[in-house]
Design an enzyme around this catalytic site. Structure first.
Site, PDB file in Angstrom:
ATOM      1  CG  LEU A  26      -1.895  -1.168   1.339  1.00 33.61           C
ATOM      2  CD1 LEU A  26      -2.647  -1.112   2.662  1.00 33.61           C
ATOM      3  CD2 LEU A  26      -2.878  -1.167   0.166  1.00 33.61           C
ATOM      4  N   GLY A  27       2.093   1.129   0.430  1.00 40.14           N
ATOM      5  CA  GLY A  27       2.968   2.291   0.474  1.00 40.14           C
ATOM      6  C   GLY A  27       4.348   1.892   0.957  1.00 40.14           C
ATOM      7  N   GLY A  29       7.924   3.566   2.655  1.00 41.09           N
ATOM      8  CA  GLY A  29       8.547   4.711   3.293  1.00 41.09           C
ATOM      9  C   GLY A  29      10.014   4.453   3.565  1.00 41.09           C
ATOM     10  N   GLY A  32       9.869   1.472   6.353  1.00 39.73           N
ATOM     11  CA  GLY A  32       9.222   0.201   6.092  1.00 39.73           C
ATOM     12  C   GLY A  32       8.238   0.257   4.943  1.00 39.73           C
ATOM     13  CB  THR A  33       7.062  -2.079   2.552  1.00 42.95           C
ATOM     14  OG1 THR A  33       8.285  -1.657   1.945  1.00 42.95           O
ATOM     15  CG2 THR A  33       5.996  -2.219   1.479  1.00 42.95           C
ATOM     16  CB  VAL A  34       2.109   0.023   4.784  1.00 44.73           C
ATOM     17  CG1 VAL A  34       0.733  -0.373   5.304  1.00 44.73           C
ATOM     18  CG2 VAL A  34       2.837   0.877   5.819  1.00 44.73           C
ATOM     19  CE  LYS A  49       6.317   1.981   9.191  1.00 40.94           C
ATOM     20  NZ  LYS A  49       6.188   3.293   9.899  1.00 40.94           N
ATOM     21  CG  ASP A 143       4.341  14.229  12.507  1.00 44.50           C
ATOM     22  OD1 ASP A 143       4.410  15.433  12.177  1.00 44.50           O
ATOM     23  OD2 ASP A 143       4.619  13.285  11.740  1.00 44.50           O
TER      24      ASP A 143
END
Length: 303
Positions: A26-27, A29, A32-34, A49, A143
């Protein structure tokens, strides 16, 4: 020569008993990867994640990854992303959470522009409720911004991404003297780094988010972080009503109070913000104001 695979650090949390089958990513970063995931142990599709294996040797990254899991284990609230635990999968650290497939508040503002003030006020009350729950458990988000606010299946706002949250119960993870956050939403005490970080830090960021919901943009903008920081520290935010933005005077007053430079001049806590909004929204729309506002102002197919 291939470097040796680092020994996994000792887990600082109890691994989840649930097992997950990974689907499409899904994404991706920096950390990590989700993935979309399925499990027979949780009631709905999840988001998992996975920590990138090439940074698994970085003890600081792993500590922060594990700290987020420990933080999320303490939180259970309808306006905070649901957490399903974490552990190791094929030698990689992971954690699983509720899959939020309806986009973020940032997506909605970019797509549709500013929100009607009743809807912005309703979402603000929901966010304040989530913040109070986190603060009660010693967690300061640090954040809060529209990209970290998501929509559930029923249209409610859900706070996510506690990756840089401060756990006031953890003396090892407080980032002393380090500036963290997102420029457009950072409180003056975050920018100065030496200031005391409390729940009122999140209230300032909440003020920035409410302002953006109503105006379609954050209260301060600039060509670089230095210009934005200078405004957070020294400039008064432009009044919403004076710019012709439709909102009642009491809501404009609340936004200005949330954006006070001095934390002591902000509302006492997130619960006070929630109560203030509830009282005014009940006066305007009745006791069942959440449903009345959603029916009148929420966009079609928003859930």
């Amino acid at each position: 020569m291939t470097p040796p695979t680092p020994e996994p650090q000792r887990l600082k949390f109890i691994p989840t008993a649930a097992t997950f089958r990974l689907g499409e990513p899904l994404g991706v970063g920096a950390v990590g990867t989700v993935y979309r995931a399925e499990s027979d142990d949780v009631p709905a599709p999840a988001a998992v994640k996975m920590l990138h294996p090439h940074i698994a040797h970085d003890s600081g990254v792993v500590d922060r990854f594990q700290r987020e899991i420990v933080i999320m284990e303490r939180l259970n609230h309808p306006h905070i992303v649901r957490h399903y635990g974490g552990g190791m999968m094929n030698g990689q650290y992971f954690y699983a959470m509720e899959l939020l497939a309806h986009g973020s508040l940032s997506d909605r503002i970019k797509r549709s522009g500013p929100l009607p003030w009743p809807l912005a006020a309703l979402y603000t009350a929901q966010i304040a409720s989530a913040l109070q729950h986190a603060h009660n458990h010693g967690i300061i988000h640090r954040d809060l911004k529209p990209t970290n606010l998501f929509f559930g299946d029923d249209g409610r706002v859900i706070l996510g991404d506690f990756g840089i949250a401060r756990d006031t119960h953890d003396s090892e993870g407080t980032d002393p003297g380090r500036t963290v956050g997102t420029y457009a939403y950072m409180s003056p005490e975050q920018i100065c780094a030496g200031g005391e970080i409390t729940g009122k830090t999140d209230l300032y960021s909440l003020g920035c988010v409410v302002y953006e919901m109503l105006a379609g943009r954050p209260p301060f903008a600039g060509a670089n972080f230095a210009q934005i920081w200078d405004q957070h520290l020294h400039a008064a935010p432009p009044s919403l009503r004076e710019q012709g933005i439709e909102c009642p005077e009491w809501l404009d007053h609340l936004v200005a109070q949330l954006l006070e430079k001095d934390p002591e001049r902000r509302p006492f806590n997130a619960r006070a913000v929630q109560g203030y909004l509830r009282d005014h929204l009940e006066d305007e729309f009745g006791k069942d104001y959440p449903q009345a506002i959603r029916e009148r102002f929420a966009p079609p197919n928003s859930a």
